[in-house]
Design an enzyme around this catalytic site. Sequence first.
Site, short mmCIF file in Angstrom:
data_model
loop_
_atom_site.label_atom_id
_atom_site.label_comp_id
_atom_site.label_asym_id
_atom_site.label_seq_id
_atom_site.Cartn_x
_atom_site.Cartn_y
_atom_site.Cartn_z
N TYR A 116 -80.03 -27.19 -58.82
CA TYR A 116 -81.09 -26.19 -58.62
C TYR A 116 -81.79 -26.55 -57.31
CZ TYR A 116 -82.20 -24.08 -63.32
OH TYR A 116 -82.26 -23.37 -64.48
N ASN B 110 -87.06 -22.29 -62.80
CA ASN B 110 -87.67 -22.87 -64.02
C ASN B 110 -87.67 -24.40 -63.98
OD1 ASN B 110 -88.99 -21.62 -66.42
ND2 ASN B 110 -87.80 -23.18 -67.47
N ALA B 111 -86.70 -25.02 -64.68
CA ALA B 111 -86.48 -26.47 -64.57
C ALA B 111 -87.72 -27.32 -64.90
CB ALA B 111 -85.98 -26.84 -63.17
N GLU B 112 -88.65 -26.76 -65.68
CA GLU B 112 -89.89 -27.49 -66.02
C GLU B 112 -90.61 -27.99 -64.76
OE1 GLU B 112 -87.89 -26.43 -68.88
OE2 GLU B 112 -86.96 -28.30 -68.27
N ASN C 298 -82.24 -16.99 -62.21
CA ASN C 298 -81.96 -17.88 -63.33
C ASN C 298 -82.59 -17.36 -64.61
OD1 ASN C 298 -81.06 -20.46 -64.48
ND2 ASN C 298 -83.25 -20.81 -64.76
N GLU C 299 -81.81 -17.35 -65.68
CA GLU C 299 -82.34 -17.01 -67.00
C GLU C 299 -83.22 -15.76 -66.96
OE1 GLU C 299 -84.22 -20.81 -67.65
OE2 GLU C 299 -82.57 -21.53 -68.87
N GLU D 84 -75.60 -23.77 -68.65
CA GLU D 84 -76.45 -24.86 -69.11
C GLU D 84 -76.20 -25.02 -70.60
OE1 GLU D 84 -80.67 -24.45 -68.38
OE2 GLU D 84 -80.33 -23.68 -66.37
N TYR E 58 -85.04 -36.94 -69.95
CA TYR E 58 -84.39 -35.85 -70.67
C TYR E 58 -83.47 -36.34 -71.79
CZ TYR E 58 -83.54 -30.82 -70.83
OH TYR E 58 -83.52 -29.50 -71.20
#
Length: 984
Positions: A97, A141-143, A200-201, A290, A356
């Site tokens: 990303y 996104n990706a937190e 994304n998403e 993912e 993670y």
Amino acid sequence: MLFKGVLTSISLAIAAVTTVVAVPVKKTLEVRDDEGGDQTNGLTDLVAWDTHTLKINGEPLFLFSGEFHYYRLPSPGLWTDIMEKFKALDYNGVSFYFFWGYHSPKKGVYDFTGIRDVQKAFDAAKNTGIHVISRAGPYINAELDSGGFPSWLAQMQSPARKYNPENNAASEEWLTEIDKYMVANQITKGGPIILNQVDNEFSYNTDPKYMEMLKAKFLKDGMEVPTIFNDAGPNGNFAKGPGSVDIYGWDQYPAGFDCSNPLAWPNNRSTTFRDFHERTNGDQPMAIYEFQGGAFDPWGGPGYPECYKMVNEQYAKVYYKNNYAQGVRIQSLYMTYGGTSWGGLPKPTVYTSYDYGAAISEPGLMTTKAYENKLQATFLHTVKPFLTTKHFDPESDKRDIILIDGLADVNTPTKFYIAQHQLTKSEDKDEFHINIKTTDGKFEIPRSSKLILNGRDAKILTTDYAFNSQHLVYSTSEIFTHQDVGSHDVIIVYAYENEEGEFAIKVKKDKSQVETDDDSVKSETSDGILQLTYKHPNGTTPVYISGGTEKELLILVAGYDSALRWWAPYTEEKKGERALIHGPYLVRSAKKDESTIAFTGDIDETTDIQVVLPDGVKFITWNGESVKLTKQDKHGIYTGTLEFKKPDIKFTDLTEATWKYKAASPETDPEFDDSEWVTADHLSTNSTTPYDTQPILYADDYGFHTGCLWFRGKFNGSSEITGFNITAHSGDASAWTAYLNNEYLGGFDVGNHAFTDLNGTKIKADGENVISLLLWTTGHEDDFSADENFKQARGFTQAELLGVYNQTIWSIDWKVQGNLGGEDLADPVRGPYNEGGLYGERNGWHLPGFPDDDWEDVNIPESKNRTGVSWYRTTFDVNIPDGYDVPMSLRYKDDTKTRYRTLLFVNGWNMGRYGNDLGPQTQYYLPKGILNTQGKNTLAIGVVAIDEAAQLGEVVLEPYKVLQAALPEVELVDSPGYDTRQQS
Ligand SMILES: *[C@@H]1O[C@H](CO)[C@@H](O)[C@H](O)[C@H]1NC(C)=O
Ligand SMILES: *[C@@H]1O[C@H](CO)[C@@H](O)[C@H](O)[C@H]1NC(C)=O
């Protein structure tokens, strides 16, 4: 990655798309089987696909990929280390990303230098032979803070992730910059990128015109590789019609993100992917861009050790093998290396560590799950018929308990049977049988042993499989890999220790001989089939078959623990040739010449190894040193020992170090000079957060986006004013403290607090009163649902005096301050997420070389309870000899749970936010490169008391592990000191 939400797909009426783009014509290259031939996007043949798999340079492959974020490891030298670990685990793909905000502190300003040099990330992948899936967003996104959007985008009036002039221009600005790197690093230009994701998403409030705009931009800039989309679940967004991509796929997180009850798995895994895929994009390979490789953990959460229990190696067996059974042939595990959300990178819900619970842990260490992933990846790359299968429903017993998916290769007679419990979380031990049909006859297997599924396990059984010069009839053990070593073939098979196994191979004569030292091995030959039965040992047992097969065959029967430590690196000499070595903690590479195989890798203790050497090879080296080998038998098996030499590691004991202390919240003093601060005078905002009073007190509107924020309000006193009413707005785990005329009024979670009955006491009736508010922020929300959530304010929605009614007369004049320079960063090297607005940060107290001589000498743990904000500085030495990898950390040891937060700066880098009152993180990774592992380092800790005062507890340096390692060279990251700081 997916924020777990309710997966209701919102279908919008799709407006006619008017964007004019030269859309390339998809073409069919050649017809290989009855399922349609290869397809391309019309721009390149180097990445093609058929209904089963991708084909890179014409070669079909299982894309076994994992997610990695270069910005979560701010030491480019270590990117190569992580890519080597991917390679060692037999991944052939990595998903990157790209994080817009990381490169753009201000509209129009971009930085791709130093730790932001994405070219080095591409090079790391390319040099290790890993294909790249590029995912540039714009939204990822990706937190991450704002889900990857730059902070300045929150000031945009128009909606993000939508087709409108303002947003199109912003998206195009970013893509113009990142595309320079992506275009040049495509496979078509000799680079590693094979697939390119669009947004994304994007599964809520979708806008096909926006997707078309992004596709057109990529195309215009020169992106030629196929486009992909990562749907937030199998919902069919952008699979067809406007906005659709070349190879649609989705993401999936079946265990969710609550690690607090790790063994409570869901009852069932998905068995609907196959039908969904057939309906949705059956002409493309089944892709999960993912799939859950771990889980993130929130502030106050149970911690990553629990996530490792939840998404463990059993999870990898059951869920990933289910994916393969469903037909997935492109799979990317999110995360495979999670890393660190250092500084202000994370969004509010998550803390600094982004470990993670991933296969490779935050400090770069191996886990059992990593080894399990290697067992699967190597099987998938070895056993080619698995790539081109069709599903069938086999005959088996215990069908109410055990699910068997059949996969039949469309090109050869090979069939696979994937066995798992119907109830995913079942812990039962069940025996079962399968009726198989092979070219050598029909059998119910096992024929004379027990085949069991012991709890949370799944098995891929292979039948009717021609490999090397052999023909396997069936095996109830799983295959790791096989290799032709010249005079004979070798196959490694495995199952849990003590489970029985059966291996049947075709022989020409009934006179074949079986040699083994293992008493549990029984053999029987009939009808040209030699059947072995055995018990899987705790270890690896060689069984040698001679006299019956074309070439003799060495079967290495491994128990599971032993199988985990078999490695099969490609030798770099002959395409597809692998070296076989058992034992080491990590085997990074193997290079073969005429008589020697040179291995590189890491060990954590003196390690006995076994190697199977091909004909002609007599020697091996390990990290350049020759290893004395003992020949075990005539089948090419040698043993040796890799000696672990204990290194002389030194690092400062921080409890013995001299620390310097200085109080650091002069902003609470009414006399403090804030004339240089920004006047908060806006009367409107583009934030989505409604305000109750004016002026707008949202820091982002004044150019301050990260970390701690100060607001100072002045008002003229009056006996009528009884107090004030303040409401703070910020993300999870934020906090604020309030002072009036240098007096502490309290520390709070976000939300409202009314300070009342202050007239005649704290409020001066005559003259100026000063309110000082310190807000500890934790980043901006994401935009998962494309609902502008990232535009939520960080600041105060309400600040009004109580007791007076005309707020325009009785108003408060506000000033705001965040990081020095705001969007014009004082420290562009460390970038937009490193510094916030604490006095010490603004004045460079966190930097190496700051003159702290006149500060007070103290010891840590602190002996005093200090009011307000405190800064502590010290230096420490680390000495880790070359040839070792000793990832280091800093750990806080304080059981009090008193309310204080800290920022941890190592050599000026903000490597962690600590919440003594929140947890769970106490240990902070200090990657080599940021950390000087052979010399002096500067440590600065800013302590923010949420209570009136705070007493910093013990702080220690702590290694995670000591490895004698072939770590690639890691250069020190440029860490500018105080002397280079622009003085304001
Ligand atoms: C809101 O957005 C508009 C358009 O982008 C911009 O001109 C204006 O300055 C923004 N307002 C604020 C307060 O940022
Ligand atoms: C295998 O043997 C080792 C060493 O004796 C032991 O520690 C381990 O528990 C055994 N594993 C199994 C699965 O029996």
